[in-house]
Design a protein around this motif. Structure first.
Motif, PDB file in Angstrom:
ATOM      1  N   UNK A   1       0.870  -1.167   0.000  1.00 49.06           N
ATOM      2  CA  UNK A   1       0.000   0.000   0.000  1.00 49.06           C
ATOM      3  C   UNK A   1       0.909   1.219   0.000  1.00 49.06           C
ATOM      4  N   UNK A   2       0.362   2.420   0.151  1.00 48.44           N
ATOM      5  CA  UNK A   2       1.195   3.622   0.079  1.00 48.44           C
ATOM      6  C   UNK A   2       2.410   3.565   0.999  1.00 48.44           C
ATOM      7  N   UNK A   3       2.201   3.583   2.285  1.00 49.83           N
ATOM      8  CA  UNK A   3       3.318   3.577   3.226  1.00 49.83           C
ATOM      9  C   UNK A   3       3.257   2.386   4.168  1.00 49.83           C
ATOM     10  N   UNK A   4       2.475   1.384   3.792  1.00 50.34           N
ATOM     11  CA  UNK A   4       2.302   0.201   4.613  1.00 50.34           C
ATOM     12  C   UNK A   4       2.355  -1.035   3.739  1.00 50.34           C
ATOM     13  N   UNK A   5       2.620  -2.142   4.366  1.00 50.88           N
ATOM     14  CA  UNK A   5       2.567  -3.429   3.692  1.00 50.88           C
ATOM     15  C   UNK A   5       1.538  -4.274   4.427  1.00 50.88           C
ATOM     16  N   UNK A   6       0.565  -4.757   3.695  1.00 52.37           N
ATOM     17  CA  UNK A   6      -0.453  -5.632   4.262  1.00 52.37           C
ATOM     18  C   UNK A   6       0.064  -7.059   4.139  1.00 52.37           C
ATOM     19  N   UNK A   7       0.291  -7.705   5.273  1.00 54.21           N
ATOM     20  CA  UNK A   7       0.852  -9.051   5.296  1.00 54.21           C
ATOM     21  C   UNK A   7      -0.209 -10.019   5.801  1.00 54.21           C
ATOM     22  N   UNK A   8      -0.434 -11.088   5.040  1.00 55.58           N
ATOM     23  CA  UNK A   8      -1.354 -12.134   5.458  1.00 55.58           C
ATOM     24  C   UNK A   8      -0.539 -13.368   5.803  1.00 55.58           C
ATOM     25  N   UNK A   9      -0.684 -13.828   7.026  1.00 55.14           N
ATOM     26  CA  UNK A   9      -0.026 -15.020   7.526  1.00 55.14           C
ATOM     27  C   UNK A   9      -0.982 -16.186   7.270  1.00 55.14           C
ATOM     28  N   UNK A  10      -0.530 -17.214   6.566  1.00 55.77           N
ATOM     29  CA  UNK A  10      -1.400 -18.306   6.119  1.00 55.77           C
ATOM     30  C   UNK A  10      -0.826 -19.649   6.564  1.00 55.77           C
ATOM     31  N   UNK A  11      -1.699 -20.495   7.117  1.00 58.73           N
ATOM     32  CA  UNK A  11      -1.335 -21.854   7.515  1.00 58.73           C
ATOM     33  C   UNK A  11      -2.414 -22.824   7.061  1.00 58.73           C
ATOM     34  N   UNK A  12      -2.089 -24.121   6.986  1.00 52.26           N
ATOM     35  CA  UNK A  12      -3.129 -25.117   6.710  1.00 52.26           C
ATOM     36  C   UNK A  12      -4.211 -25.054   7.792  1.00 52.26           C
ATOM     37  N   UNK A  13      -5.400 -25.531   7.461  1.00 53.23           N
ATOM     38  CA  UNK A  13      -6.532 -25.440   8.385  1.00 53.23           C
ATOM     39  C   UNK A  13      -6.336 -26.226   9.674  1.00 53.23           C
ATOM     40  N   UNK A  14      -5.591 -27.317   9.628  1.00 54.43           N
ATOM     41  CA  UNK A  14      -5.525 -28.182  10.805  1.00 54.43           C
ATOM     42  C   UNK A  14      -4.117 -28.578  11.237  1.00 54.43           C
ATOM     43  N   UNK A  15      -3.100 -27.939  10.707  1.00 52.04           N
ATOM     44  CA  UNK A  15      -1.727 -28.260  11.095  1.00 52.04           C
ATOM     45  C   UNK A  15      -1.036 -26.974  11.535  1.00 52.04           C
ATOM     46  N   UNK A  16      -0.735 -26.816  12.797  1.00 50.99           N
ATOM     47  CA  UNK A  16      -1.078 -27.709  13.894  1.00 50.99           C
ATOM     48  C   UNK A  16      -2.545 -27.548  14.285  1.00 50.99           C
ATOM     49  N   UNK A  17      -3.082 -28.545  14.982  1.00 59.78           N
ATOM     50  CA  UNK A  17      -4.488 -28.453  15.386  1.00 59.78           C
ATOM     51  C   UNK A  17      -4.702 -27.384  16.459  1.00 59.78           C
TER      52      UNK A  17
END
Length: 91
Positions: free
Chosen positions: A7-23
């Motif tokens: 974005x302009x002066x920011x970075x939008x970071x999405x942290x992604x993991x599998x749905x069930x690992x770890x549970x």
């Protein structure tokens, strides 16, 4: 996995993991939330994974880790680097 959107002066970071690992519940903790567990909990999304998005200042380096149920700390294999104990995220 880390997804980024500049974005302009920011970075939008999405942290992604599998749905069930770890549970169980998982949150991402780092300097951007004062290392507070539960501040950014990953939630299910439509593609069968879970994620949380955080807006961070651009051009910075942020240490982070994941915290799962049972006090299980772990790193992201897709981090930009490591400082010994934590993953590093470059924005």
């Amino acid at each position: 996995m880390l997804e980024r959107k500049l974005l302009k002066e920011r970075t939008q970071v999405t942290f992604v993991l599998p749905a069930d690992i770890p549970p169980g519940a998982v949150s991402v903790v780092g300097d951007f939330n004062g290392w507070k567990p539960g501040a950014h909990t990953l939630e299910p999304r439509g593609d069968g994974k879970r994620a949380v998005t955080v807006a961070l200042p651009a051009k910075g380096v942020h240490p982070f880790r994941y915290l799962a149920a049972g006090d299980h700390w772990f790193d992201d294999d897709h981090a930009d680097g490591h400082d010994g104990a934590n993953g590093l995220l470059h924005t």
